[in-house]
Design an enzyme around this catalytic site. Structure first.
Site, PDB file in Angstrom:
ATOM      1  N   HIS A 229      11.453  37.625 -55.561  1.00  0.00           N
ATOM      2  CA  HIS A 229      11.018  37.474 -54.171  1.00  0.00           C
ATOM      3  C   HIS A 229       9.509  37.682 -54.004  1.00  0.00           C
ATOM      4  CE1 HIS A 229      11.727  41.963 -54.067  1.00  0.00           C
ATOM      5  NE2 HIS A 229      10.652  41.911 -53.279  1.00  0.00           N
ATOM      6  N   ASP A 260      16.981  38.440 -59.093  1.00  0.00           N
ATOM      7  CA  ASP A 260      15.691  38.848 -58.530  1.00  0.00           C
ATOM      8  C   ASP A 260      14.673  39.202 -59.620  1.00  0.00           C
ATOM      9  OD1 ASP A 260      13.904  39.192 -56.490  1.00  0.00           O
ATOM     10  OD2 ASP A 260      14.530  41.242 -56.006  1.00  0.00           O
ATOM     11  N   SER A 339       7.575  46.300 -55.072  1.00  0.00           N
ATOM     12  CA  SER A 339       8.527  45.349 -55.641  1.00  0.00           C
ATOM     13  C   SER A 339       8.004  44.759 -56.942  1.00  0.00           C
ATOM     14  CB  SER A 339       8.794  44.217 -54.646  1.00  0.00           C
ATOM     15  OG  SER A 339       9.400  44.717 -53.480  1.00  0.00           O
TER      16      SER A 339
END
Length: 485
Positions: A229, A260, A339
């Site tokens: 993402h 992911d 992230s």
């Protein structure tokens, strides 16, 4: 003491005086026999200073008066008997002869008697050089140390004054730092120092702006692991900012939306990759560090523990793919920008990829850390990365069945809605309607639990399945497979 005779007057006849207690002899006549008599001797056989000789020379006249304590000479010389007129009746060195001049200083040296067989006592010269004593040897280093200390103190004071300290010493004497301040390799500070050079900030430009996240170097030739993402929606171009502030261009090698995980390649060699750990060996309570760039704050390190394992996650953006994974839950502070960054254990090994957080904010609001963060297990992320680097895409692990909803009954579980005839589940004897209770001992309560946990394993892994068929509980082994697509 003199006897009245002036020995320095030549050719004159003195006026003799009679010694006390004796009658004066006639002038020019001898009064004692023996013109050749020897001088009188003291009882000890030694000459006594001041005593006249027993016999006087014939060419001289006797003194007029002789002291009472001495014996007068036996023969007196005739006055004027000297052979030279107008000169002293004595010979030329009479002035230096103590026997002729009673006023001259005299001394009699008597040698001491040394007893036979007795050695004289040795005498030590105090000025002679000798062997140094122990106290002398000890004084040398003490004096040297004192001089060195004095010189060092003077120099220190001079430097302090020159440096603007004004002679005032601030603070206490330096002490041994505490154990936590020594930064041992196994300490959190030592771990962070070792891992930080391998952590990067990832920036990807897209039509909606710039997406920023974190990543870490997986190989020395420039492969970097991050979240899907982070790079999703970009043009395939990215840039990487390293720990030292330098940057380099990067390209997207591949990505797997369902796990992911994405891999990008930096155009730089000789990089320092991270050390991979074993996420299956983690235990609840293990210390961990989350490293990344939360809210654009690069090189941020936060600490926490493993709060839970195999926490099944279902995430995704509206209209995008749904992501399933059995996550590592931690209470380390993780925010937007973390992230794709690494989650490392107490030994500095990467055990997870930070991916998502739970928040109490409403939809559309900015979420923040509340101590609920989740990371993709590194065993799964590493396998997906190897697939992407090798083939450009990742394989997905499946069981060959579909779940329709939670199983009925107090024991829980998930019910199988469909089973592929040639799939792994059918090969293990599972049927439609069977309720899966546990997978490798992990209880199943929601359909997402089975999907997330199956994808944690690599294709070809054998897992145990406990299921219920009707009222019977049974066990079987299932060999998982890779999805055909």
């Amino acid at each position: 003491m003199t006897d009245g005779w002036d020995w320095r007057r030549g050719g004159e006849t003195p006026a003799p005086a009679r010694p006390p207690g004796a009658e004066a002899p006639p002038a020019g006549s001898p009064t004692a026999p023996g013109a050749d008599s020897v001088p009188a001797a003291s009882p000890g056989g030694e000459s006594t200073a001041g005593n006249p000789p027993a016999t006087w020379p014939a060419s001289t006249a006797p003194p007029a008066t002789w002291p009472a304590s001495t014996t007068p000479p036996a023969t007196w010389p005739a006055p004027g008997a000297s052979g030279v007129a107008g000169t002293s009746p004595w010979w030329s060195d009479a002035l230096a002869d103590p026997w002729r001049d009673p006023a001259a200083p005299t001394a009699v040296v008597v040698p001491g008697v040394v007893a036979t067989g007795t050695e004289p006592e040795p005498v030590t010269d105090p000025d002679a050089p000798g062997r140094p004593r122990l106290r002398h040897l000890l004084l040398i280093p003490v004096i040297t140390a004192l001089l060195a200390g004095t010189l060092g103190g003077a120099l220190g004071y001079a430097f302090a004054v020159r440096g603007g300290a004004g002679g005032t010493v601030l603070g206490a004497e330096p002490a041994q730092p505490p154990a936590l301040a020594q930064r041992k390799p196994e300490s959190l500070a030592g771990v962070a120092e070792r891992v930080l050079p391998s952590v990067v900030t990832v920036r990807v430009s897209s039509l909606g702006g710039t997406s920023e996240g974190s990543g870490f170097i997986a190989s020395a030739d420039g492969h970097v692991i991050t979240n899907d993402h982070v790079v999703a929606g970009g043009s395939g171009k990215a840039s990487v900012v390293f720990n030292d502030g330098s940057s380099a261009a990067a390209t997207v090698v591949g990505q797997d939306p369902e796990s992911d995980i994405a891999v990008i390649k930096v155009s730089r060699t000789g990089l320092r990759p991270v050390e991979f750990g074993d996420s299956d060996a983690l235990a609840v309570g293990d210390p961990v560090l989350a490293i990344g760039s939360p809210l654009s704050l690069a090189n941020t390190v936060t600490a926490g523990i493993v709060s839970a394992l195999d926490r099944t996650m279902q995430a995704g953006e509206p209209g995008g793919p749904v992501r399933y994974y059995a996550a590592i839950q931690t209470d380390a502070a993780v925010n937007h920008g973390n992230s794709g960054g690494p989650l490392v254990d107490g030994a500095g090994r990467v055990v997870g990829v930070n991916s998502t957080i739970k928040s109490l904010v409403a939809e559309g609001q900015e979420a923040g850390n509340i101590g609920l963060a989740f990371a993709i297990p590194i065993n799964q992320a590493k396998r997906v990365t190897q697939d992407i680097i090798g083939t450009g895409k990742a394989r997905r692990t499946v069981i060959g069945a579909q779940v329709g909803g939670p199983g009925a009954g107090a024991s829980g579980g998930v019910r199988l809605a469909a089973v592929e005839p040639s799939g792994p589940a059918a090969g293990a004897g599972l049927r439609v309607g069977d309720v899966i209770l546990k997978l490798n001992g992990r209880p199943m309560t929601e359909p997402t639990d089975l999907i997330a946990l199956v994808r944690k394993f690599a294709p070809g892994s054998v897992v145990t399945v406990e299921y219920r068929r009707g009222a019977d509980r049974q066990n079987t082994s299932v060999t998982l497979a890779a999805d055909a697509k």
